[in-house]
Structures are given as C-alpha cells and as structure tokens.
Design a protein around this motif. Structure first.
Motif, PDB file in Angstrom:
ATOM      1  N   HIS A  50      78.044 -26.866  93.338  1.00  0.00           N
ATOM      2  CA  HIS A  50      78.927 -25.701  93.403  1.00  0.00           C
ATOM      3  C   HIS A  50      79.741 -25.556  92.125  1.00  0.00           C
ATOM      4  O   HIS A  50      79.905 -24.441  91.607  1.00  0.00           O
ATOM      5  CB  HIS A  50      79.871 -25.821  94.611  1.00  0.00           C
ATOM      6  N   ALA A  68      74.668 -16.067  93.426  1.00  0.00           N
ATOM      7  CA  ALA A  68      74.204 -15.970  94.812  1.00  0.00           C
ATOM      8  C   ALA A  68      72.680 -16.034  94.891  1.00  0.00           C
ATOM      9  O   ALA A  68      72.120 -16.658  95.797  1.00  0.00           O
ATOM     10  CB  ALA A  68      74.718 -14.664  95.431  1.00  0.00           C
ATOM     11  N   VAL A  73      72.179 -17.773  98.658  1.00  0.00           N
ATOM     12  CA  VAL A  73      73.164 -17.430  99.681  1.00  0.00           C
ATOM     13  C   VAL A  73      73.699 -16.041  99.361  1.00  0.00           C
ATOM     14  O   VAL A  73      73.358 -15.436  98.342  1.00  0.00           O
ATOM     15  CB  VAL A  73      74.327 -18.457  99.727  1.00  0.00           C
ATOM     16  N   SER A  74      74.570 -15.525 100.229  1.00  0.00           N
ATOM     17  CA  SER A  74      75.164 -14.219  99.995  1.00  0.00           C
ATOM     18  C   SER A  74      76.339 -14.341  99.015  1.00  0.00           C
ATOM     19  O   SER A  74      76.859 -15.433  98.767  1.00  0.00           O
ATOM     20  CB  SER A  74      75.646 -13.604 101.308  1.00  0.00           C
ATOM     21  N   THR A  75      76.750 -13.198  98.475  1.00  0.00           N
ATOM     22  CA  THR A  75      77.877 -13.205  97.537  1.00  0.00           C
ATOM     23  C   THR A  75      79.170 -13.624  98.241  1.00  0.00           C
ATOM     24  O   THR A  75      80.030 -14.274  97.637  1.00  0.00           O
ATOM     25  CB  THR A  75      78.048 -11.824  96.910  1.00  0.00           C
ATOM     26  N   ARG A  76      79.322 -13.260  99.526  1.00  0.00           N
ATOM     27  CA  ARG A  76      80.508 -13.683 100.271  1.00  0.00           C
ATOM     28  C   ARG A  76      80.557 -15.203 100.412  1.00  0.00           C
ATOM     29  O   ARG A  76      81.624 -15.814 100.340  1.00  0.00           O
ATOM     30  CB  ARG A  76      80.531 -13.025 101.641  1.00  0.00           C
ATOM     31  N   THR A  77      79.383 -15.821 100.601  1.00  0.00           N
ATOM     32  CA  THR A  77      79.334 -17.283 100.686  1.00  0.00           C
ATOM     33  C   THR A  77      79.680 -17.922  99.349  1.00  0.00           C
ATOM     34  O   THR A  77      80.367 -18.946  99.297  1.00  0.00           O
ATOM     35  CB  THR A  77      77.940 -17.735 101.134  1.00  0.00           C
ATOM     36  N   ARG A  80      83.291 -17.968  98.927  1.00  0.00           N
ATOM     37  CA  ARG A  80      83.874 -19.021  99.759  1.00  0.00           C
ATOM     38  C   ARG A  80      83.691 -20.388  99.103  1.00  0.00           C
ATOM     39  O   ARG A  80      84.585 -21.238  99.163  1.00  0.00           O
ATOM     40  CB  ARG A  80      83.218 -19.004 101.145  1.00  0.00           C
ATOM     41  N   TYR A  81      82.527 -20.623  98.485  1.00  0.00           N
ATOM     42  CA  TYR A  81      82.319 -21.877  97.762  1.00  0.00           C
ATOM     43  C   TYR A  81      83.284 -22.012  96.577  1.00  0.00           C
ATOM     44  O   TYR A  81      83.786 -23.097  96.289  1.00  0.00           O
ATOM     45  CB  TYR A  81      80.881 -21.947  97.237  1.00  0.00           C
TER      46      TYR A  81
END
Length: 249
Positions: A50, A68, A73-77, A80-81
């Motif tokens: 990450h 992403a 993964v999604s941009t929202r994830t 969050r990372y």
C-alpha cells in the motif's frame, strides 16, 4: 538461512506446511492432539504494498485511478488504503554538523498554516510549521542547522532577525526574483517616467548576471542611476499647512 516457521496459536508447538490455498501456504500443527490448521497473515507485506502505491501517487507517478487498476480494487478502496498513510510523519532531522555554502529559506502559506522550508539547490534540508513568518518561527527552523556561509531569503524581517541572532557571521543575500517583484510593485511593468523605466530595466537585468564582473557592472550602473536621478528621487510633496501630522484637517 533456516526457514521461518510459525508457531501454533493454540499450543505454541511447531507447525509444518500443509499445501496451499488461494496461492497462500497453509500450516498444520505437528502435535497430534492439536492438529490445528491455518494460513499465516503478513500485514507488513500488505502495508509495504500500500505504501509503495501511495508513494507513487503522491510523487506524481500514478493517478488514483491507475493505482486502483494496478491494485485491482475500486478508487474508494484505494482512498481507504491511503487515508492512514497521510498521517505518517516525515523524518525531519538534518545533520547539525554539516556546513552548507548556501541555503534558501522561504515560507509557503497553505490551508493548514505556514510552512517554512530551508533547502539547498539540490534538496530540502528541514521545515517547520507555524502560523506566520515571525522571528520565533524562523528561529525554530534555523536552529536545526549549522551556520552556512550565505542565506538567500525573500527579505522578510523575521528571517533577517533570526539569522542575525543565530548566525551573526553568515552573509544574507536578497532573492533576485523578490527584488524584481518589489521594483515592479512600485513602478509597474510599464513605468511612465524615465527614472521608472531605467530602474525597472536594471531590475530585469538582475537575473541575467552570472559572473562577478557582470555583478560589478550592474552595481556601477545602479550607482550611475542614483547620480543621474538624484534630484528626482529626493523630491518630496509637502503637506498643506491646514493638514496636521495626524492627517486630519
């Protein structure tokens, strides 16, 4: 180098490999009375992955959408990372015994406050967060460094006072770009008077002087300018007698 094997989380006994699942090694306890089986987790590897993508993002290599895509993964994830990584404090411990020939200091105002930065032509040395560019703030910044031979600044009084207090033998150089801006502020970029046009042209020539001989010639030209327009520069507008010192009639 011996292989690092996990211990059983139940009986703390030795474990052995027991195949794989989802490309991850499974481990089983050698103790026949226990026989627990599990997959080990490596949060350090995940955090390193990450942070690698986070570093590439903040340094301008990858936009958030590319991170992403690569992380699958999604941009929202991704957001969050990356959220806890913004709170990592960058090391700010310069070598107090290293003497630099020349350093540059300046302040940049952001939504979080004023960021004072001390740097060389090659890299940033240290920084200090404050509310305003004051003598105390610059003292906190410069106290982390050894006295250099010369300091280049924008002309702020707080910086000059801090330098004279901490490094009395250090030379102070006014930033040429800021000197040009001061002249343009007073005479504008299209001066109407002859004296204004000449001093503005001299200011523009500041950044083109690269040798000592060119700098000496510029100083001579400035001296000639002062002699030529001596009377004009000393002209003053007297206040009418009905206006007192406070500016009130």
């Amino acid at each position: 180098m011996p292989e690092i094997r996990p211990r059983c989380p139940l009986c703390t006994g030795e474990m052995k490999k027991n195949g794989k699942r989802n490309a991850r090694t499974r481990w089983r306890c050698k103790n026949t009375t226990c026989g627990i089986s599990e997959q080990t987790h490596r949060p350090d590897i995940t955090a390193k992955r990450h942070f690698t993508y986070f570093h590439n993002h903040v340094t301008g290599i990858y936009p958030i959408t590319e991170c992403a895509r690569l992380m699958k993964v999604s941009t929202r994830t991704v957001y969050r990372y990356f959220e806890p990584l913004w709170l990592i404090e960058i090391p700010n411990n310069p070598d107090k015994h290293r003497i630099h020939d020349q350093i540059f200091i300046d302040g940049t105002y952001t939504a979080a406050g004023c960021l004072l930065i001390a740097s060389t032509p090659d890299h940033v040395l240290c920084w200090h967060w404050c509310k305003q560019e004051t003598t105390h703030s610059y003292t906190q910044l410069l106290s982390k460094l050894a006295a250099p031979l010369c300091v280049v600044l924008d002309g702020g009084q707080g910086a000059q006072a801090a330098i004279k207090k901490l490094w009395p033998s250090t030379l102070i150089q006014r930033c040429l770009i800021h000197a040009q801006r001061v002249v343009r502020r007073y005479v504008t970029s299209r001066p109407r008077t002859e004296a204004g046009r000449e001093i503005y042209n001299l200011a523009l020539e500041l950044t083109s002087r690269e040798t000592v001989q060119q700098a000496r010639k510029w100083a001579v030209d400035l001296h000639k300018y002062g002699l030529k327009h001596h009377d004009f520069l000393n002209e003053k507008t007297p206040l009418p007698p009905e206006i007192n010192r406070t500016g009130k009639r």
